[in-house]
Design a protein around this motif. Structure first.
Motif, short mmCIF file in Angstrom:
data_model
loop_
_atom_site.label_atom_id
_atom_site.label_comp_id
_atom_site.label_asym_id
_atom_site.label_seq_id
_atom_site.Cartn_x
_atom_site.Cartn_y
_atom_site.Cartn_z
N ALA A 111 0.82 -1.21 0.00
CA ALA A 111 0.00 0.00 0.00
C ALA A 111 0.86 1.27 0.00
O ALA A 111 1.97 1.28 0.55
CB ALA A 111 -0.92 0.01 1.22
N ARG A 112 0.35 2.30 -0.62
CA ARG A 112 1.05 3.58 -0.63
C ARG A 112 1.28 4.12 0.77
O ARG A 112 2.31 4.72 1.05
CB ARG A 112 0.27 4.60 -1.44
CG ARG A 112 0.28 4.33 -2.91
CD ARG A 112 -0.48 5.41 -3.63
NE ARG A 112 -0.68 5.02 -5.02
CZ ARG A 112 -1.07 5.85 -5.95
NH1 ARG A 112 -1.31 7.11 -5.65
NH2 ARG A 112 -1.22 5.44 -7.18
N THR A 113 0.30 3.91 1.65
CA THR A 113 0.47 4.40 3.03
C THR A 113 1.64 3.71 3.72
O THR A 113 2.37 4.34 4.48
CB THR A 113 -0.82 4.22 3.85
OG1 THR A 113 -1.23 2.85 3.80
CG2 THR A 113 -1.94 5.11 3.33
N SER A 114 1.83 2.43 3.44
CA SER A 114 2.97 1.71 4.02
C SER A 114 4.28 2.24 3.47
O SER A 114 5.27 2.39 4.20
CB SER A 114 2.86 0.21 3.73
OG SER A 114 1.71 -0.32 4.31
N ALA A 147 4.78 5.29 2.28
CA ALA A 147 4.97 6.63 2.85
C ALA A 147 5.51 6.54 4.28
O ALA A 147 6.38 7.32 4.67
CB ALA A 147 3.65 7.40 2.82
N GLU A 148 5.02 5.58 5.05
CA GLU A 148 5.48 5.40 6.42
C GLU A 148 6.97 5.03 6.46
O GLU A 148 7.72 5.51 7.31
CB GLU A 148 4.64 4.34 7.12
CG GLU A 148 4.97 4.15 8.58
CD GLU A 148 4.64 5.36 9.44
OE1 GLU A 148 5.27 5.51 10.51
OE2 GLU A 148 3.78 6.16 9.05
N THR A 169 9.66 7.55 8.32
CA THR A 169 10.42 7.04 9.47
C THR A 169 11.91 6.86 9.17
O THR A 169 12.66 6.34 10.00
CB THR A 169 9.83 5.71 9.98
OG1 THR A 169 9.80 4.76 8.91
CG2 THR A 169 8.43 5.92 10.54
N PRO A 206 7.54 11.75 1.50
CA PRO A 206 6.96 10.72 0.65
C PRO A 206 6.67 11.19 -0.78
O PRO A 206 6.61 10.39 -1.69
CB PRO A 206 5.66 10.35 1.35
CG PRO A 206 5.81 10.81 2.74
CD PRO A 206 6.74 11.98 2.70
#
Length: 74
Positions: free
Chosen positions: A4-7, A9-10, A14, A27
């Motif tokens: 996923a894009r959110t993963s 970006a995370e 980080t 990101p």
């Protein structure tokens, strides 16, 4: 590398991603063909060279053709 894009970006936020050896924390940072990504993921470090882009989102199999694996370290 992740589903996923959110993963993704995370990972960037980080500090687990480097672009051409420089830690990236945004990101939305644009990458281009020839860039080398270093990604710390699941207790391994993967080094990838971007070789191309798709016009549209595709499946994992088509994504594998868009980078060259330069190395993996544990």
């Amino acid at each position: 590398m992740v589903k996923a894009r959110t993963s993704a970006a995370e990972l960037v936020v980080t500090g687990h991603v480097r672009v051409n050896g420089v830690r990236e924390t945004s990101p939305g940072h644009a990458i281009k063909a020839g860039d080398v990504l270093t990604i710390a993921l699941d207790r391994t470090v993967r080094v990838l060279k971007v070789t191309g882009f798709n016009e549209r989102r595709g499946d994992a199999a088509s994504a594998r053709g868009l980078y060259e694996e330069l190395g993996t370290r544990n």
